[in-house]
Design an enzyme around this catalytic site. Structure first.
Site, PDB file in Angstrom:
ATOM      1  N   CYS A  15       0.806  -1.226   0.000  1.00 46.11           N
ATOM      2  CA  CYS A  15       0.000   0.000   0.000  1.00 46.11           C
ATOM      3  C   CYS A  15       0.837   1.273   0.000  1.00 46.11           C
ATOM      4  CB  CYS A  15      -0.952  -0.007   1.181  1.00 46.11           C
ATOM      5  SG  CYS A  15      -2.068  -1.441   1.203  1.00 46.11           S
ATOM      6  N   HIS A  42      -3.260   7.051   1.744  1.00 46.47           N
ATOM      7  CA  HIS A  42      -3.714   5.731   1.316  1.00 46.47           C
ATOM      8  C   HIS A  42      -5.088   5.465   1.913  1.00 46.47           C
ATOM      9  CE1 HIS A  42      -4.163   1.526   0.763  1.00 46.47           C
ATOM     10  NE2 HIS A  42      -3.898   1.223   2.021  1.00 46.47           N
ATOM     11  N   ASN A  78     -10.216  -0.149  -0.440  1.00 47.54           N
ATOM     12  CA  ASN A  78      -8.758  -0.120  -0.374  1.00 47.54           C
ATOM     13  C   ASN A  78      -8.196  -0.746  -1.646  1.00 47.54           C
ATOM     14  OD1 ASN A  78      -6.029  -0.639   0.117  1.00 47.54           O
ATOM     15  ND2 ASN A  78      -6.347  -1.274   2.229  1.00 47.54           N
TER      16      ASN A  78
END
Length: 324
Positions: A125, A249, A279
């Site tokens: 990520c 993020h 996500n």
């Protein structure tokens, strides 16, 4: 480094929380309350390469400023905007299952350009932050003046869709930016890793099952990310009040609120699209950036001070403070 243009791509198939609730012990209310997620896009019959290419294609179309038939590649002959002016392609992804060739090489081939440095980065990520850092380093040299940085993930390939703890969190998509060398911008970065706690989030290639220690990840983000952001702002010679926006993020809405509280940067400055895309790992920051550029929130005129923040598997985390 200056971000010149943005592009993105989201698959057409949408999976809502209610869709997941049909076979998982969960509900729309449960997921939204804990994550802020309402739905996610899932790539069916699409590869990571095709999603990345469509994001680049979107960037090029925006660059030219005309609506072009996607089945007609003649627009790529506009060398002032595309092909021959690109010196490198960097792709951040954790879900590409082939060790070679890399996605960057495949994009280079589809664009039909040569003499281009290609590199894939696997930093989960935080991949897009790492890719931007590499791009900035390249642009400091006289060899490289312009390049593409892409974040792309097909998280649906590495999920256990029967695991409530992860199935509701992730989605697929791709985002990209065109960057070029610039001497006039504020720029600072702080990037870190902690392999000793890497087991808190892992995705073995031999099995389609991402495993995550949610509590461990939350504690890690709470402990490391706010002080990383504050350190980078200080390194840039800026103040918290000077920050216009934070593009973090998109892992969890509650995490963003916690980071806001610990840094003192007001929550209204934390831009978000997690409700619509979930996500998307390395794709989350460029997807969000492209959305707010298209919405007119960020202008890419070099006048807005932005913090880019990534964190996740590895463990990897980092932030970049720059004018966009």
């Amino acid at each position: 480094m200056r971000i010149v243009k943005t592009g993105s791509y989201l698959p057409d198939t949408i999976v809502t929380n209610d869709d997941l609730a049909e076979y998982l012990d969960t509900s729309d209310e449960w997921i939204q309350k804990r994550t802020g997620i309402k739905k996610r896009h899932v790539a069916k019959g699409e590869s990571i390469e095709s999603m990345a290419y469509k994001a680049v294609e979107d960037l090029f179309l925006n660059s030219i400023g005309t609506v072009v038939d996607r089945n007609d590649n003649s627009y790529l002959t506009d060398k002032a905007n595309c092909g021959e002016t690109i010196d490198f392609i960097i792709v951040a992804t954790m879900s590409h299952k082939s060790s070679s060739p890399g996605i960057a090489n495949l994009i280079q081939a589809r664009l039909g350009i040569t003499q281009v440095f290609c590199l894939d980065i696997s930093a989960a990520c935080n991949g897009f932050i790492a890719a931007l850092s590499v791009a900035n380093g390249l642009l400091k040299t006289p060899t490289y003046r312009r390049g593409l940085v892409i974040g792309v993930e097909k998280m649906s390939d590495i999920l256990d869709w029967t695991d409530r703890s992860t199935a509701c969190l992730f989605g697929d998509g791709a985002g990209c930016v065109l960057v070029e060398a610039s001497d006039a911008l504020v720029y600072a970065e702080s990037i870190s890793s902690d392999g000793a706690h890497g087991e808190d989030l892992k995705a073995p290639l031999e099995q389609a099952k991402l495993e995550m220690n949610g509590r461990g990840i939350f504690n890690f983000v709470s402990r490391e990310v706010p002080k990383n952001i504050l350190s980078t702002i200080s390194k840039a010679g800026q103040s918290i009040k000077a920050i216009d926006y934070v593009l973090a993020h998109q892992a969890n809405k509650r995490l963003l609120g916690m980071i806001s509280k610990k840094t003192g940067i007001t929550e209204d400055k934390f831009l978000s699209n997690i409700d619509d895309v979930a996500n998307t790992s390395a794709a989350s920051i460029p997807l969000l950036l492209d959305k707010v550029v298209k919405d007119g929130i960020i202008t890419l005129e070099g006048m807005q001070l932005v913090v880019f923040v990534g964190f996740g598997g590895g463990l990897n985390w980092g932030s970049i403070v720059t004018l966009v």
